[in-house]
Design an enzyme around this catalytic site. Sequence first.
Site, PDB file in Angstrom:
ATOM      1  NE  ARG A   1     -21.396  -4.522   4.222  1.00  0.00           N
ATOM      2  CZ  ARG A   1     -20.284  -4.992   3.664  1.00  0.00           C
ATOM      3  NH1 ARG A   1     -19.114  -4.693   4.174  1.00  0.00           N
ATOM      4  NH2 ARG A   1     -20.344  -5.776   2.609  1.00  0.00           N
TER       5      ARG A   1
ATOM      6  CD  GLU B   1     -19.018  -4.009   8.474  1.00  0.00           C
ATOM      7  OE1 GLU B   1     -18.278  -3.146   7.954  1.00  0.00           O
ATOM      8  OE2 GLU B   1     -19.211  -5.143   7.970  1.00  0.00           O
TER       9      GLU B   1
ATOM     10  CE  LYS C   1      -4.419   1.262   2.080  1.00  0.00           C
ATOM     11  NZ  LYS C   1      -5.401   0.924   3.122  1.00  0.00           N
TER      12      LYS C   1
END
Length: 646
Positions: A405, A377, A287
């Site tokens: 979610r 979640e 990244k």
Amino acid sequence: MDKGQNLLESIYYPADLRKLKETDLVQVCNELRQFIIDIVSEKGGHFGGSLGVVELTVALHYIFNTPYDQLVWDTGHQAYGHKILTGRRQNFGTNRLYKGLSGFPNRKESEYDTFGVGHTSTSISAALGMATASHYKGENDRQHIAVIGDGAMTAGLAFEGLNNAGISKSNILVVLNDNCMSIDPNVGALNKYLTDMSASPGYNKMKDEVWKLLGKISKFGPNAQEIASNIENAVKTSLLKQSNLFESLNFRYFGPVDGHDVVHMARILKDLKNIPGPKILHALTMKGKGYKFSEEGNQTFWHAPGTFDKDTGKVVKSDSTTPQPPKYQDVFGHTMVELAEKNSKIMGITPAMPSGCSLNIMMKAMPDRAFDVGIAEQHAVTFSAGLATQGLIPYCNIYSTFMQRAYDQVIHDVAIQNLKVVFCLDRGGVSGADGATHHGNYDLAFFRCVPNMIVSAPMDEIELRNLMYTAQLETVTSPISIRYPRGNGVIIDWQQPFKEIEIGKGRKIKDGKDVAILTIGHPGNFAVKACKVLAEEGIDAAHYDMRFVKPIDEQMLHEVFTKFSNVITVEDGCLMGGMGSSVLEFMADNNYNSKVIRLGIPDKVVEQGTQMELYKECGYSPDDIVEAARGIMGKKKSSKQIFIAL
């Protein structure tokens, strides 16, 4: 190709990219990476993720016939290079700006954006649906590629998609962009598994040899690939001392490979096009690759650093020399530590957003009492419910948009059992430049219809602290949600002594005689300013901070409807089913007959922009409150406007 020529400027669509020589791809990647650095440093946005997939992006569009071949990006904050290569380079400077390009793939924006994303772990299921449709329509030459990474493999939906895809005959390729990061570092057993796999020297040497063999195997007969595959699987298992997770799901596994070697990536993808059935390519990336300060610095910070000096890596900060109110998320983070020091039952939970919601403050101070459970979640909510059954008090911090979610878990695992879980919903209301997928517009409405739920929203930082304090008291025995917006509050001296707030009780901010303005949450500060403007015009407005949508303060509402024939409600949430709706329900149930104007988020998809731009678009900015009061009082519209940065 002339090396002095800027190749990126000649690429408007992937078809232009495919005209280049394979050896030109390195230059394209260098130019694409620099273009992203140039734009994001000045405009802001997601940074590290897009730099990390530059080579992968170029290779995918070079090899596959997009948009006929369908490329699905998971989450999508890493898709800047994709956007630049697919017809949007010239207006990429409008990315994430009001009325500009979306910061995420968006089907309304381009045919190359095959699936709208913003939440993680949807790519495999979406790509499988597309692949199944192509098979049904006889489009057997069509390729379907899901690019998943940045921690998205930690969510259950990804495994549901893998499980289904593994038994299908669909032509699907899953590219696992493995950079060991989401926004914060990845957690969990899967991350360790992938790290072990990518770090095994014996396996990688074997893998290279088997790869070469598979490329030549066809001359040995129709069963040779199956035989070689079985041998490869056996060696993988032996060297890794565990079975290959993806092979066990009936995916052909290839990798790990260097995700920053664009030429090698292109050749691998070309080979994979000719292998039918579900496949997974494991690409190792970094990244922030190619930008020194990101590579050497904190990758969590460089996920989305805001504007910065590209030459020094220094973030451009506000010129303000006066103290500023804190971010709501930081008030939450510091208050969690204060409360946990006083109450040993308090635990903190977040699904992969410790820095985004500031639970990292508690994780550092009390690592045994604060948990990052990964991008999961649903698990976060049920895990919290499990803690609550044992007498602990979990504070489960989830962004409002991501709480959607886990709605089933809130109802089934928390509310039905009436377990005391404190839901702290960050980013409530319009969230700004992240746009439609990240606004938290619906939680007030979808929580107030759930039995046993207490639904609240603080108007400022002190109210947030007091609601968090109240939630852990023994007098509160039900689940409670506390929602607050992205960004800064309004009070500098916010660390005041805790005070209990009576559940279901609002407060009168200002008395008045002409019109009543009822607010919930942060927009109450808009009403404070609006009331001052109205007073200058001779309109005496009363202001009530409701605090709770459920249970709503009926005593206060009786006062309002007994005294006022003109009422305005203001909320940073959807008008359908929100606070304004609850006020109308009360009015109808109690046979009152006042005129009510509701201000809030209309029934439409709200795109990106600054929060104030979106407040104005949706019609509940300070100006809109003033105009609503003028209108309900029969006053003429004024040209005077107030712009308050709240």
